[in-house]
Design a protein around this motif. Sequence first.
Motif, mmCIF file in Angstrom:
data_model
loop_
_atom_site.group_PDB
_atom_site.id
_atom_site.type_symbol
_atom_site.label_atom_id
_atom_site.label_comp_id
_atom_site.label_asym_id
_atom_site.label_seq_id
_atom_site.Cartn_x
_atom_site.Cartn_y
_atom_site.Cartn_z
ATOM 1 N N VAL A 1 0.841 -1.201 0.000
ATOM 2 C CA VAL A 1 0.000 0.000 0.000
ATOM 3 C C VAL A 1 0.873 1.246 0.000
ATOM 4 O O VAL A 1 2.090 1.192 0.193
ATOM 5 N N ALA A 2 0.239 2.415 -0.182
ATOM 6 C CA ALA A 2 0.968 3.662 -0.399
ATOM 7 C C ALA A 2 1.875 4.051 0.767
ATOM 8 O O ALA A 2 2.854 4.783 0.573
ATOM 9 N N PHE A 3 1.584 3.584 1.971
ATOM 10 C CA PHE A 3 2.434 3.903 3.113
ATOM 11 C C PHE A 3 3.810 3.240 3.019
ATOM 12 O O PHE A 3 4.678 3.490 3.859
ATOM 13 N N PHE A 4 4.029 2.414 1.995
ATOM 14 C CA PHE A 4 5.311 1.737 1.814
ATOM 15 C C PHE A 4 5.945 2.042 0.459
ATOM 16 O O PHE A 4 6.884 1.363 0.059
ATOM 17 N N ASN A 5 5.460 3.074 -0.244
ATOM 18 C CA ASN A 5 5.876 3.220 -1.634
ATOM 19 C C ASN A 5 7.073 4.143 -1.861
ATOM 20 O O ASN A 5 7.517 4.297 -3.009
ATOM 21 N N SER B 1 14.616 -1.974 1.113
ATOM 22 C CA SER B 1 13.177 -1.816 0.891
ATOM 23 C C SER B 1 12.911 -1.724 -0.606
ATOM 24 O O SER B 1 13.716 -1.161 -1.352
ATOM 25 N N TYR B 2 11.774 -2.287 -1.018
ATOM 26 C CA TYR B 2 11.435 -2.361 -2.438
ATOM 27 C C TYR B 2 9.964 -2.028 -2.647
ATOM 28 O O TYR B 2 9.098 -2.464 -1.877
ATOM 29 N N TRP B 3 9.712 -1.268 -3.684
ATOM 30 C CA TRP B 3 8.340 -1.004 -4.124
ATOM 31 C C TRP B 3 8.382 -0.572 -5.574
ATOM 32 O O TRP B 3 9.256 0.193 -5.997
ATOM 33 N N THR B 4 7.441 -1.077 -6.356
ATOM 34 C CA THR B 4 7.198 -0.599 -7.709
ATOM 35 C C THR B 4 5.685 -0.534 -7.898
ATOM 36 O O THR B 4 4.933 -1.143 -7.115
ATOM 37 N N PRO B 5 5.200 0.182 -8.916
ATOM 38 C CA PRO B 5 3.748 0.211 -9.143
ATOM 39 C C PRO B 5 3.128 -1.177 -9.291
ATOM 40 O O PRO B 5 1.948 -1.358 -8.995
ATOM 41 N N ARG B 6 3.905 -2.159 -9.734
ATOM 42 C CA ARG B 6 3.379 -3.526 -9.879
ATOM 43 C C ARG B 6 3.017 -4.151 -8.536
ATOM 44 O O ARG B 6 2.294 -5.137 -8.493
ATOM 45 N N PHE B 7 3.542 -3.606 -7.437
ATOM 46 C CA PHE B 7 3.226 -4.115 -6.105
ATOM 47 C C PHE B 7 1.958 -3.489 -5.540
ATOM 48 O O PHE B 7 1.518 -3.850 -4.453
ATOM 49 N N GLY B 8 1.373 -2.519 -6.232
ATOM 50 C CA GLY B 8 0.292 -1.719 -5.682
ATOM 51 C C GLY B 8 -1.061 -2.401 -5.689
ATOM 52 O O GLY B 8 -1.295 -3.402 -6.383
ATOM 53 N N CYS B 9 -1.991 -1.810 -4.946
ATOM 54 C CA CYS B 9 -3.317 -2.397 -4.744
ATOM 55 C C CYS B 9 -4.123 -2.554 -6.024
ATOM 56 O O CYS B 9 -4.978 -3.441 -6.116
ATOM 57 N N VAL C 1 -3.214 -3.486 -8.916
ATOM 58 C CA VAL C 1 -2.691 -4.495 -9.846
ATOM 59 C C VAL C 1 -3.108 -5.875 -9.358
ATOM 60 O O VAL C 1 -2.714 -6.307 -8.273
ATOM 61 N N LYS C 2 -3.890 -6.575 -10.163
ATOM 62 C CA LYS C 2 -4.399 -7.881 -9.744
ATOM 63 C C LYS C 2 -3.280 -8.852 -9.409
ATOM 64 O O LYS C 2 -3.391 -9.646 -8.462
ATOM 65 N N THR C 3 -2.202 -8.819 -10.150
ATOM 66 C CA THR C 3 -1.105 -9.763 -9.944
ATOM 67 C C THR C 3 -0.052 -9.232 -8.965
ATOM 68 O O THR C 3 1.076 -9.725 -8.939
ATOM 69 N N SER C 4 -0.411 -8.243 -8.150
ATOM 70 C CA SER C 4 0.565 -7.675 -7.218
ATOM 71 C C SER C 4 1.212 -8.729 -6.309
ATOM 72 O O SER C 4 2.426 -8.677 -6.084
ATOM 73 N N PRO C 5 0.467 -9.725 -5.784
ATOM 74 C CA PRO C 5 1.137 -10.722 -4.946
ATOM 75 C C PRO C 5 2.199 -11.524 -5.708
ATOM 76 O O PRO C 5 3.244 -11.877 -5.141
ATOM 77 N N ASP C 6 1.936 -11.806 -6.978
ATOM 78 C CA ASP C 6 2.906 -12.529 -7.805
ATOM 79 C C ASP C 6 4.201 -11.734 -7.906
ATOM 80 O O ASP C 6 5.301 -12.287 -7.750
ATOM 81 N N HIS C 7 4.086 -10.428 -8.165
ATOM 82 C CA HIS C 7 5.279 -9.585 -8.317
ATOM 83 C C HIS C 7 6.001 -9.412 -6.985
ATOM 84 O O HIS C 7 7.235 -9.420 -6.940
ATOM 85 N N GLN C 8 5.243 -9.249 -5.911
ATOM 86 C CA GLN C 8 5.863 -9.093 -4.594
ATOM 87 C C GLN C 8 6.638 -10.351 -4.204
ATOM 88 O O GLN C 8 7.773 -10.270 -3.718
ATOM 89 N N ALA D 1 -3.246 -7.175 -1.815
ATOM 90 C CA ALA D 1 -4.269 -7.625 -2.767
ATOM 91 C C ALA D 1 -5.683 -7.555 -2.183
ATOM 92 O O ALA D 1 -6.655 -7.321 -2.910
ATOM 93 N N ILE D 2 -5.811 -7.753 -0.865
ATOM 94 C CA ILE D 2 -7.131 -7.799 -0.239
ATOM 95 C C ILE D 2 -7.682 -6.394 -0.008
ATOM 96 O O ILE D 2 -8.880 -6.187 0.111
ATOM 97 N N HIS D 3 -6.787 -5.423 0.044
ATOM 98 C CA HIS D 3 -7.180 -4.011 0.157
ATOM 99 C C HIS D 3 -7.974 -3.624 -1.096
ATOM 100 O O HIS D 3 -7.834 -4.244 -2.141
ATOM 101 N N TYR D 4 -8.814 -2.598 -0.967
ATOM 102 C CA TYR D 4 -9.522 -2.146 -2.174
ATOM 103 C C TYR D 4 -8.547 -1.526 -3.166
ATOM 104 O O TYR D 4 -7.529 -0.972 -2.759
#
Length: 297
Positions: A151-155, A171-179, A181-188, A213-216
């Motif tokens: 989520v955005a608090f980690f971006n 620490s790592y974050w890319t837009p692909r990890f964001g809420c 993106v349906k496949t965010s868990p795969d990328h994370q 992923a469970i977040h809206y």
Amino acid sequence: MGLKELFLPAEIPLPSPGELLKGIKDNKNNLNMNDVVGTTDILFLCLDTLRWDVAYQEQEIGGTPVLNQYGPWEKRGAAGNFTYPSHHAMFAGFLPTSLDPTPMTKKNMLFFPKGIGMGKVSPPKSFAFDGPTFIQGLEKVGYETVCIGGVAFFNNRSDIGKVFPAMFRQSYWTPRFGCSVKTSPDHQIAKAVEVLENIAPARRVMMYINICAIHYPNYFYMDNTKKKDTIETHAAALRYVDQRLPVLFDAFRRRGETFVIACSDHGSCYPEQDDGYLFHGFNHEVTNTVPYKHFFL
């Protein structure tokens, strides 16, 4: 290894009720974190926004066969009603707490900040850490600390989004990890595996992953033409995440024994079920109760 190879579809057998408890360590009453710290890797898996009732429902109907292998969820009180306050408390050692009437001073905490509280005496089975968070406390005793954001608090894109990542060595974050993106868990998880493969096996690791992923929005985990988040799409997102966890767990197993903390930081309301309330950031039974478990791989 690419995402396609990491997440090939596979049949996940559902354990019988008897098998669920077989081989699970008795870590509720006898676990001493001073025996864990320094000897095992530690994985803190936050299923951001996961409701207690949905987690319990999916456990009981077999919707989460991977997580079910490690014992039942406990119903606990959230440390906060949205991500930011909840994580400040959890990273300081105040994980979701049991709902029994035991005083805080007598609860069996995994991590405890040194020098606070009445008498300034740490619980004997807690790892008493130096520093503002148990993450930094683990770094001081030799852990490589890693954050995989969600989520955005980690971006790391805003001043407030840099607060939590700064607590970790990596620490790592890319837009692909964001809420969104349906496949965010795969990328994370793919990133988590990549990072683990580049850390020497002899170096202990503490990794935190904010699975968002469970977040809206989560409507895209079901065939939902109205693009509306519901308690059903919330549950579907949890099932999607559960199917991806074997890749992550196997990567840790290759390094040796791992202690896992799995929980939610808060719940989330949907108007049809929860008195007209929407999402979180306020006190409500749904936002204030969360699923929690810890276990060894």
